[in-house]
Design a protein around this motif. Structure first.
Motif, PDB file in Angstrom:
ATOM      1  N   ALA A  46       0.867  -1.182   0.000  1.00 39.13           N
ATOM      2  CA  ALA A  46       0.000   0.000   0.000  1.00 39.13           C
ATOM      3  C   ALA A  46       0.906   1.235   0.000  1.00 39.13           C
ATOM      4  CB  ALA A  46      -0.888  -0.010   1.246  1.00 39.13           C
ATOM      5  N   PRO A  47       0.395   2.387  -0.413  1.00 37.57           N
ATOM      6  CA  PRO A  47       1.221   3.592  -0.417  1.00 37.57           C
ATOM      7  C   PRO A  47       1.801   3.895   0.967  1.00 37.57           C
ATOM      8  CG  PRO A  47      -0.837   3.979  -1.578  1.00 37.57           C
ATOM      9  CD  PRO A  47      -0.958   2.639  -0.916  1.00 37.57           C
ATOM     10  N   ASN A  98      -5.716  -9.916  11.697  1.00 41.87           N
ATOM     11  CA  ASN A  98      -5.161  -8.870  10.844  1.00 41.87           C
ATOM     12  C   ASN A  98      -3.636  -8.970  10.921  1.00 41.87           C
ATOM     13  OD1 ASN A  98      -4.215  -6.525   9.631  1.00 41.87           O
ATOM     14  ND2 ASN A  98      -5.817  -5.230  10.500  1.00 41.87           N
ATOM     15  N   ALA A  99      -3.006  -9.412   9.859  1.00 39.84           N
ATOM     16  CA  ALA A  99      -1.551  -9.611   9.820  1.00 39.84           C
ATOM     17  C   ALA A  99      -0.852  -8.505   9.036  1.00 39.84           C
ATOM     18  CB  ALA A  99      -1.241 -10.978   9.208  1.00 39.84           C
ATOM     19  N   CYS A 100      -1.492  -7.337   8.912  1.00 42.12           N
ATOM     20  CA  CYS A 100      -0.966  -6.239   8.097  1.00 42.12           C
ATOM     21  C   CYS A 100       0.327  -5.643   8.644  1.00 42.12           C
ATOM     22  CB  CYS A 100      -1.999  -5.116   8.022  1.00 42.12           C
ATOM     23  SG  CYS A 100      -2.656  -4.922   6.400  1.00 42.12           S
ATOM     24  N   ARG A 101       1.200  -5.321   7.734  1.00 43.38           N
ATOM     25  CA  ARG A 101       2.405  -4.543   8.051  1.00 43.38           C
ATOM     26  C   ARG A 101       2.097  -3.070   7.834  1.00 43.38           C
ATOM     27  NH1 ARG A 101       6.110  -8.772   4.763  1.00 43.38           N
ATOM     28  NH2 ARG A 101       6.316 -10.279   6.457  1.00 43.38           N
ATOM     29  N   TRP A 106       6.346  -4.180   2.003  1.00 44.08           N
ATOM     30  CA  TRP A 106       5.863  -5.264   1.157  1.00 44.08           C
ATOM     31  C   TRP A 106       5.166  -6.325   1.999  1.00 44.08           C
ATOM     32  CZ3 TRP A 106       5.171  -4.840  -3.812  1.00 44.08           C
ATOM     33  CH2 TRP A 106       5.918  -3.877  -4.514  1.00 44.08           C
ATOM     34  N   GLN A 107       4.053  -6.807   1.493  1.00 42.80           N
ATOM     35  CA  GLN A 107       3.249  -7.834   2.148  1.00 42.80           C
ATOM     36  C   GLN A 107       3.112  -9.013   1.188  1.00 42.80           C
ATOM     37  OE1 GLN A 107       0.531  -6.590   4.865  1.00 42.80           O
ATOM     38  NE2 GLN A 107       0.537  -4.437   4.328  1.00 42.80           N
ATOM     39  N   THR A 108       2.868 -10.187   1.723  1.00 41.42           N
ATOM     40  CA  THR A 108       2.714 -11.362   0.870  1.00 41.42           C
ATOM     41  C   THR A 108       1.374 -12.046   1.104  1.00 41.42           C
ATOM     42  OG1 THR A 108       3.746 -12.864   2.476  1.00 41.42           O
ATOM     43  CG2 THR A 108       5.196 -11.847   0.851  1.00 41.42           C
ATOM     44  N   TYR A 109       0.851 -12.572   0.022  1.00 38.80           N
ATOM     45  CA  TYR A 109      -0.269 -13.506   0.063  1.00 38.80           C
ATOM     46  C   TYR A 109       0.222 -14.798  -0.581  1.00 38.80           C
ATOM     47  CZ  TYR A 109      -3.893  -9.888   0.902  1.00 38.80           C
ATOM     48  OH  TYR A 109      -4.691  -8.885   1.425  1.00 38.80           O
ATOM     49  N   ASP A 172      -6.144   3.659  -5.876  1.00 34.03           N
ATOM     50  CA  ASP A 172      -5.015   3.876  -4.961  1.00 34.03           C
ATOM     51  C   ASP A 172      -3.720   3.361  -5.585  1.00 34.03           C
ATOM     52  OD1 ASP A 172      -6.511   4.999  -2.772  1.00 34.03           O
ATOM     53  OD2 ASP A 172      -7.263   2.989  -2.350  1.00 34.03           O
ATOM     54  N   LEU A 173      -2.594   3.952  -5.200  1.00 36.07           N
ATOM     55  CA  LEU A 173      -1.294   3.629  -5.779  1.00 36.07           C
ATOM     56  C   LEU A 173      -0.691   2.363  -5.156  1.00 36.07           C
ATOM     57  CD1 LEU A 173       0.166   7.261  -5.887  1.00 36.07           C
ATOM     58  CD2 LEU A 173      -1.005   5.997  -7.713  1.00 36.07           C
ATOM     59  N   VAL A 174      -1.378   1.261  -5.294  1.00 36.68           N
ATOM     60  CA  VAL A 174      -0.923  -0.020  -4.753  1.00 36.68           C
ATOM     61  C   VAL A 174       0.074  -0.634  -5.730  1.00 36.68           C
ATOM     62  CG1 VAL A 174      -1.653  -2.328  -4.026  1.00 36.68           C
ATOM     63  CG2 VAL A 174      -3.086  -0.344  -3.520  1.00 36.68           C
TER      64      VAL A 174
END
Length: 191
Positions: A46-47, A98-101, A106-109, A172-174
């Motif tokens: 995410a931005p 919720n495992a958000c950074r 950078w995040q992974t799925y 959004d600038l994802v």
């Protein structure tokens, strides 16, 4: 080179430094290849600069077979509705955690997706998905109710056994990178 615009023509997203980024207004992008049951790895960010809140913050989506969305959202300290938070099976199931950074990281799925099967017009077996977000299981072998939609009951309609992956332009600038999948063609035969 493996992507086109969903509405036709070249994918209009920005590509540089090993990632691609949504260009708001260019629309969703679609893989040239189609797939069904598979393992998918995708990284996204995410931005870094936080603007907006709830669904207006780092919003995008990964649409398996172009119909079944795993929500992409900056969900770090960002309250929103449960089945719309990061890694939700959009409109159906919130993630187990919720495992958000933080924004900009950078995040992974890592996703194991079992495509639905049909016998004529009847559903034989629903789509099933396991989602691992940043190394944490957030959905395990979850049966989907049908294609994901906002505030609508899902209903399966027969479709092809292989369809493209879609990444969403939600304004959004994802960013996305390191996207790969491997087919699991005999997975539905196991068990």
């Amino acid at each position: 080179s493996g992507w086109t615009a969903q509405r036709g023509g070249d994918a209009g997203w920005k590509v540089e430094d090993g990632y691609m980024e949504v260009v708001p207004g260019q629309g969703n992008i679609v893989t040239k290849e189609s797939f069904g049951t598979c393992q998918l790895h995708i990284e996204w960010a995410a931005p870094r600069v936080v603007k907006g809140d709830s669904q207006g913050r780092g919003n995008s989506g990964v649409f398996l077979m172009g119909r079944y969305e795993i929500q992409v959202l900056d969900g770090y300290r960002n309250p929103t509705y449960p089945d719309g938070i990061t890694a939700a099976i959009y409109g159906q199931y919130p993630p187990l955690v919720n495992a958000c950074r933080k924004p900009g990281q950078w995040q992974t799925y890592d996703i194991v997706f079992i495509a639905p099967t049909f016998e004529g017009e009847a559903l034989k077996s629903p789509a099933r998905v396991t989602v691992i977000h940043n190394g944490v299981v957030v959905h395990h072998d979850q049966a989907l109710q049908g294609p994901t939609e906002h505030r609508r009951l899902a209903t399966y309609v027969p479709h092809a056994p292989r369809l493209p992956l879609i990444l969403q332009d939600h304004g959004d600038l994802v960013r996305f990178r390191n996207i790969w999948y491997r087919e699991l063609p005999d997975y539905d035969m196991i068990g």
